[in-house]
Design a protein around this motif. Structure first.
Motif, PDB file in Angstrom:
ATOM      1  N   LYS A 203       1.332  10.077   3.264  1.00 36.36           N
ATOM      2  CA  LYS A 203       0.146   9.928   2.150  1.00 36.36           C
ATOM      3  C   LYS A 203      -0.210  11.171   1.254  1.00 36.36           C
ATOM      4  O   LYS A 203      -0.155  11.082   0.087  1.00 36.36           O
ATOM      5  CB  LYS A 203      -1.044   9.443   2.884  1.00 36.36           C
ATOM      6  CG  LYS A 203      -0.970   8.129   3.545  1.00 36.36           C
ATOM      7  CD  LYS A 203      -0.719   7.095   2.819  1.00 36.36           C
ATOM      8  CE  LYS A 203      -0.751   5.675   3.854  1.00 36.36           C
ATOM      9  NZ  LYS A 203      -0.145   4.484   3.275  1.00 36.36           N
TER      10      LYS A 203
ATOM     11  N   LYS B  33       7.754   8.889   7.490  1.00 33.85           N
ATOM     12  CA  LYS B  33       6.736   8.910   8.781  1.00 33.85           C
ATOM     13  C   LYS B  33       6.330   9.961   9.599  1.00 33.85           C
ATOM     14  O   LYS B  33       6.993  10.147  10.741  1.00 33.85           O
ATOM     15  CB  LYS B  33       7.566   7.802   9.340  1.00 33.85           C
ATOM     16  CG  LYS B  33       7.316   6.411   8.833  1.00 33.85           C
ATOM     17  CD  LYS B  33       6.132   5.754   8.707  1.00 33.85           C
ATOM     18  CE  LYS B  33       5.452   5.130   9.905  1.00 33.85           C
ATOM     19  NZ  LYS B  33       4.283   4.267   9.747  1.00 33.85           N
TER      20      LYS B  33
ATOM     21  N   ASP C 182      -9.559   8.435  11.367  1.00 31.82           N
ATOM     22  CA  ASP C 182      -8.164   7.998  10.410  1.00 31.82           C
ATOM     23  C   ASP C 182      -8.455   8.650   9.130  1.00 31.82           C
ATOM     24  O   ASP C 182      -9.377   8.045   8.407  1.00 31.82           O
ATOM     25  CB  ASP C 182      -8.050   6.549  10.434  1.00 31.82           C
ATOM     26  CG  ASP C 182      -6.749   6.375   9.637  1.00 31.82           C
ATOM     27  OD1 ASP C 182      -6.440   7.114   8.757  1.00 31.82           O
ATOM     28  OD2 ASP C 182      -5.917   5.216  10.034  1.00 31.82           O
TER      29      ASP C 182
ATOM     30  N   GLY D  42       4.255   9.196  11.856  1.00 28.40           N
ATOM     31  CA  GLY D  42       3.240   8.714  10.933  1.00 28.40           C
ATOM     32  C   GLY D  42       2.000   8.641  11.627  1.00 28.40           C
ATOM     33  O   GLY D  42       2.044   8.751  12.871  1.00 28.40           O
ATOM     34  N   ALA D  43       0.866   8.478  10.983  1.00 30.57           N
ATOM     35  CA  ALA D  43      -0.339   8.224  11.358  1.00 30.57           C
ATOM     36  C   ALA D  43      -0.194   7.027  12.449  1.00 30.57           C
ATOM     37  O   ALA D  43      -1.220   6.813  13.367  1.00 30.57           O
ATOM     38  CB  ALA D  43      -1.173   8.261  10.386  1.00 30.57           C
ATOM     39  N   THR D  44       0.826   5.828  12.157  1.00 32.28           N
ATOM     40  CA  THR D  44       0.713   4.741  12.961  1.00 32.28           C
ATOM     41  C   THR D  44       0.859   5.133  14.387  1.00 32.28           C
ATOM     42  O   THR D  44       0.237   4.737  15.187  1.00 32.28           O
ATOM     43  CB  THR D  44       2.075   3.928  12.285  1.00 32.28           C
ATOM     44  OG1 THR D  44       1.606   3.757  11.116  1.00 32.28           O
ATOM     45  CG2 THR D  44       1.868   2.731  12.977  1.00 32.28           C
TER      46      THR D  44
ATOM     47  N   GLY E 184       0.804  -1.341   0.053  1.00 29.88           N
ATOM     48  CA  GLY E 184       0.035   0.091   0.108  1.00 29.88           C
ATOM     49  C   GLY E 184       0.678   1.411   0.076  1.00 29.88           C
ATOM     50  O   GLY E 184       0.740   2.190   0.748  1.00 29.88           O
TER      51      GLY E 184
ATOM     52  N   ASN F  45      -9.487   2.635   3.489  1.00 30.21           N
ATOM     53  CA  ASN F  45      -8.656   1.315   3.305  1.00 30.21           C
ATOM     54  C   ASN F  45      -9.454   0.143   3.940  1.00 30.21           C
ATOM     55  O   ASN F  45      -9.485   0.162   4.914  1.00 30.21           O
ATOM     56  CB  ASN F  45      -7.344   1.688   3.571  1.00 30.21           C
ATOM     57  CG  ASN F  45      -6.339   0.806   3.451  1.00 30.21           C
ATOM     58  OD1 ASN F  45      -6.651  -0.632   2.980  1.00 30.21           O
ATOM     59  ND2 ASN F  45      -5.349   0.626   4.164  1.00 30.21           N
TER      60      ASN F  45
ATOM     61  N   SER G 143      -1.834  11.798   7.651  1.00 32.91           N
ATOM     62  CA  SER G 143      -0.144  11.448   7.534  1.00 32.91           C
ATOM     63  C   SER G 143       0.294  12.339   6.156  1.00 32.91           C
ATOM     64  O   SER G 143      -0.334  12.379   5.226  1.00 32.91           O
ATOM     65  CB  SER G 143      -0.366  10.056   6.979  1.00 32.91           C
ATOM     66  OG  SER G 143       0.909   9.646   6.513  1.00 32.91           O
TER      67      SER G 143
ATOM     68  N   VAL H 253      -5.986   9.451   6.567  1.00 34.87           N
ATOM     69  CA  VAL H 253      -4.745   9.541   6.132  1.00 34.87           C
ATOM     70  C   VAL H 253      -5.160   9.958   4.298  1.00 34.87           C
ATOM     71  O   VAL H 253      -4.253  10.522   3.823  1.00 34.87           O
ATOM     72  CB  VAL H 253      -3.667   8.478   6.167  1.00 34.87           C
ATOM     73  CG1 VAL H 253      -3.566   8.492   7.833  1.00 34.87           C
ATOM     74  CG2 VAL H 253      -4.494   7.041   5.587  1.00 34.87           C
ATOM     75  N   TYR H 254      -6.057   9.573   3.865  1.00 35.90           N
ATOM     76  CA  TYR H 254      -6.436   9.716   2.444  1.00 35.90           C
ATOM     77  C   TYR H 254      -7.313  10.706   2.147  1.00 35.90           C
ATOM     78  O   TYR H 254      -8.025  10.936   1.213  1.00 35.90           O
ATOM     79  CB  TYR H 254      -6.750   8.249   1.863  1.00 35.90           C
ATOM     80  CG  TYR H 254      -5.912   7.071   2.109  1.00 35.90           C
ATOM     81  CD1 TYR H 254      -4.657   7.300   1.163  1.00 35.90           C
ATOM     82  CD2 TYR H 254      -6.362   6.233   2.960  1.00 35.90           C
ATOM     83  CE1 TYR H 254      -3.862   6.103   1.552  1.00 35.90           C
ATOM     84  CE2 TYR H 254      -5.559   5.255   3.174  1.00 35.90           C
ATOM     85  CZ  TYR H 254      -4.229   5.074   2.377  1.00 35.90           C
ATOM     86  OH  TYR H 254      -3.421   3.959   2.783  1.00 35.90           O
TER      87      TYR H 254
ATOM     88  N   LEU I 105      -2.116   6.795  16.054  1.00 34.46           N
ATOM     89  CA  LEU I 105      -3.136   5.805  16.309  1.00 34.46           C
ATOM     90  C   LEU I 105      -2.855   5.162  17.613  1.00 34.46           C
ATOM     91  O   LEU I 105      -3.620   4.801  18.587  1.00 34.46           O
ATOM     92  CB  LEU I 105      -3.232   4.766  15.194  1.00 34.46           C
ATOM     93  CG  LEU I 105      -3.971   5.124  14.067  1.00 34.46           C
ATOM     94  CD1 LEU I 105      -3.845   4.307  12.809  1.00 34.46           C
ATOM     95  CD2 LEU I 105      -5.475   5.493  14.087  1.00 34.46           C
TER      96      LEU I 105
ATOM     97  N   TYR J  57      -8.666  -1.076   9.024  1.00 33.70           N
ATOM     98  CA  TYR J  57      -7.067  -1.273   9.087  1.00 33.70           C
ATOM     99  C   TYR J  57      -6.791  -1.599  10.084  1.00 33.70           C
ATOM    100  O   TYR J  57      -6.939  -1.618  11.349  1.00 33.70           O
ATOM    101  CB  TYR J  57      -6.862   0.447   8.992  1.00 33.70           C
ATOM    102  CG  TYR J  57      -5.335   0.547   8.716  1.00 33.70           C
ATOM    103  CD1 TYR J  57      -4.709   0.118   7.690  1.00 33.70           C
ATOM    104  CD2 TYR J  57      -4.548   1.260   9.600  1.00 33.70           C
ATOM    105  CE1 TYR J  57      -3.280   0.275   7.564  1.00 33.70           C
ATOM    106  CE2 TYR J  57      -3.326   1.613   9.645  1.00 33.70           C
ATOM    107  CZ  TYR J  57      -2.760   0.953   8.487  1.00 33.70           C
ATOM    108  OH  TYR J  57      -1.091   1.229   8.280  1.00 33.70           O
TER     109      TYR J  57
ATOM    110  N   ASN K 225     -12.316   5.320   9.220  1.00 35.37           N
ATOM    111  CA  ASN K 225     -11.377   5.449   8.546  1.00 35.37           C
ATOM    112  C   ASN K 225     -12.208   5.907   7.202  1.00 35.37           C
ATOM    113  O   ASN K 225     -12.985   5.312   6.633  1.00 35.37           O
ATOM    114  CB  ASN K 225     -10.850   4.181   8.296  1.00 35.37           C
ATOM    115  CG  ASN K 225      -9.715   4.448   7.205  1.00 35.37           C
ATOM    116  OD1 ASN K 225      -9.494   3.306   6.390  1.00 35.37           O
ATOM    117  ND2 ASN K 225      -9.174   5.413   6.824  1.00 35.37           N
TER     118      ASN K 225
HETATM  119  C1  LIG Z   1      -5.881   3.847   6.746  1.00 31.03           C
HETATM  120  C2  LIG Z   1      -4.466   4.101   7.353  1.00 31.03           C
HETATM  121  N1  LIG Z   1      -4.148   4.492   8.469  1.00 31.03           N
HETATM  122  C3  LIG Z   1      -2.751   4.790   8.735  1.00 31.03           C
HETATM  123  C4  LIG Z   1      -1.826   4.388   8.002  1.00 31.03           C
HETATM  124  C5  LIG Z   1      -0.425   4.464   8.327  1.00 31.03           C
HETATM  125  O1  LIG Z   1       0.114   5.591   8.367  1.00 31.03           O
HETATM  126  P1  LIG Z   1       1.757   6.344   8.201  1.00 31.03           P
HETATM  127  O2  LIG Z   1       2.354   5.815   7.401  1.00 31.03           O
HETATM  128  O3  LIG Z   1       1.475   7.755   8.397  1.00 31.03           O
HETATM  129  O4  LIG Z   1       2.015   5.755   9.695  1.00 31.03           O
HETATM  130  C6  LIG Z   1      -2.113   3.704   6.604  1.00 31.03           C
HETATM  131  C7  LIG Z   1      -0.903   3.122   5.733  1.00 31.03           C
HETATM  132  O5  LIG Z   1      -1.277   2.458   4.800  1.00 31.03           O
HETATM  133  C8  LIG Z   1      -3.422   3.560   6.405  1.00 31.03           C
HETATM  134  O6  LIG Z   1      -3.847   3.074   5.182  1.00 31.03           O
END
Ligand SMILES: Cc1ncc(COP(=O)(O)O)c(C=O)c1O
Length: 384
Positions: A233, A241, A199, A96-98, A35, A171, A230, A201-202, A101, A122, A167
């Motif tokens: 993205k 990140k 979330d 990162g969004a990771t 992805g 995704n 993010s 990110v898109y 979260l 996700y 989200n």
């Molecule tokens: C829905 C969703 N949230 C969060 C992330 C993670 O984002 P980041 O790369 O900024 O940590 C992704 C990455 O694929 C994603 O698809």
């Protein structure tokens, strides 16, 4: 002997992305699973990072992120969605969004708390809830338009439910929630006094003129929503990140309590480069959207030459396809055979469902790929 590992990781499987990525490498497959883009992000943003490094901006950034990045994110939110956030008290820059979260979920979830999410989810959403000792519960988004049954929301909520995760754009389905779906979700969240982790990110990848709506902008939602996004993205450089969390001061303090012990601060030159990138967002977005829309259209049209039936996404860079019923094959077998025998990697989406079997009839493809990669992948899929 004492168990080596914490109970909370006992049921945690290896992510499907690692498994598929390994198989794709072993079989030298065209990768439509992964992805993220297989092309580079903008050179003009990279130049800003080099400049920051050369001018000595290489030590720790402030815990909540550099001011110019927080300020430019705040301006972008105001310009695009007409909502003001205070860059000093309501925005946190994360790895990162990771990490946003993880920090948010860890800050809010007590063991035993229920956290509702839509499936397919996700995978990090579910994993973070489990790591925090929470209990994920699910509402299924159903084919063909991946909508939900409002009654499912009421059936899934309980007096232990504390949070709803959404989200959008979504995704893996590419769904963009409609305003009326959001009205239902907001009314539901307010009725049950839920916090919402959104979330997004898109957020800048919506197609055909569809406008993204942050759920925080709906009446009664601002102070109960943590919006996560993010720069990876938005500006096509996932490896940097750099993500962020936006929330009212009370929730921001909570997120930062975890963030300070998780990463503390995010890489400094990257933040300076992304601050600059946000200052150019308006000029950047039209070409960015057009590029991804053309990739979506290419994949969608050419998939018609294969046995797989695509569901056209309104946003994100993912597309779900139906496995032909006549094949009598479920997603995991199908994607394993595709990568091993036909040389094309996809993602089996059943791993993103815990309640319904819907995922078994589909595959997830990613179109953040060079046109040549998409065409090579389609050629391989034709052999199925
Ligand atoms: C829905 C969703 N949230 C969060 C992330 C993670 O984002 P980041 O790369 O900024 O940590 C992704 C990455 O694929 C994603 O698809």
């Amino acid at each position: 002997m004492k168990p080596k590992f914490a109970d909370r990781i006992a049921s945690m499987p290896t992510s499907v992305f690692s498994t598929m990525g390994k198989l794709a490498l072993e079989h030298k497959a065209v990768n439509l699973g992964q992805g993220f883009p297989d092309f580079d992000g903008p050179g003009w943003i990279q130049e800003e990072a080099f400049k920051a490094m050369k001018s000595g901006l290489n030590q720790y950034a402030p815990m909540n992120g550099i001011f110019t990045l927080r300020n430019n994110i705040s301006n972008a939110f105001l310009n695009n969605y007409n909502m003001q956030w205070n860059p000093d008290t309501e925005i946190t820059i994360t790895a990162g969004a990771t990490e946003a979260l993880y920090s948010t979920i860890t800050a809010l979830v007590n063991p035993g708390d229920e956290v509702m999410m839509f499936e397919p989810y996700y995978d990090a959403h579910q994993a973070d809830v489990i790591l925090a000792g929470g209990i994920p519960t699910y509402v299924t988004l159903r084919k063909p338009d991946f909508s939900f049954d409002p009654e499912d929301l009421e059936e899934t909520v309980s007096n232990k439910t504390k949070i709803l995760i959404i989200n959008n754009p979504h995704n893996p389905t590419g769904k963009v929630y409609t305003r009326s779906e959001f009205d239902q979700i907001a009314t539901f969240a307010i009725k049950h006094n839920l916090l919402v982790i959104s979330d997004e990110v898109y957020e800048f990848l919506t197609f055909d003129g569809i406008k993204h709506i942050p759920i925080a902008t709906l009446p009664g939602m601002r102070d109960r929503t943590i919006t996560i996004s993010s720069t990876g993205k938005t500006f096509g450089m996932t490896g940097w990140k750099i993500g962020y969390a936006i929330a009212c001061p009370e929730l921001t303090v909570a997120v930062q309590k975890v963030h300070q012990w998780t990463t503390f601060a995010v890489n400094t030159p990257g933040q300076h480069a992304m601050a600059y990138a946000f200052s150019k967002l308006d000029g950047y977005l039209p070409d960015f959207r057009a590029l991804y829309q053309s990739k979506r259209d290419l994949l969608f049209e050419r998939l018609k030459e294969t046995a797989f039936t695509p569901h056209k996404p309104d946003g994100s860079y993912f597309m779900m396809v139906d496995i032909p019923e006549s094949a009598g094959e479920e997603d995991i077998d199908c994607s394993t055979r595709l990568v091993k025998d036909l040389g094309v990697a996809t993602i089996p989406p059943s791993v993103f469902y815990s309640k319904s079997d819907e995922g078994k009839s589909m595959l997830r493809l990613c179109f953040a790929k060079k046109d040549e990669t998409l065409l090579q992948g389609i050629e391989k899929l034709k052999a199925y």
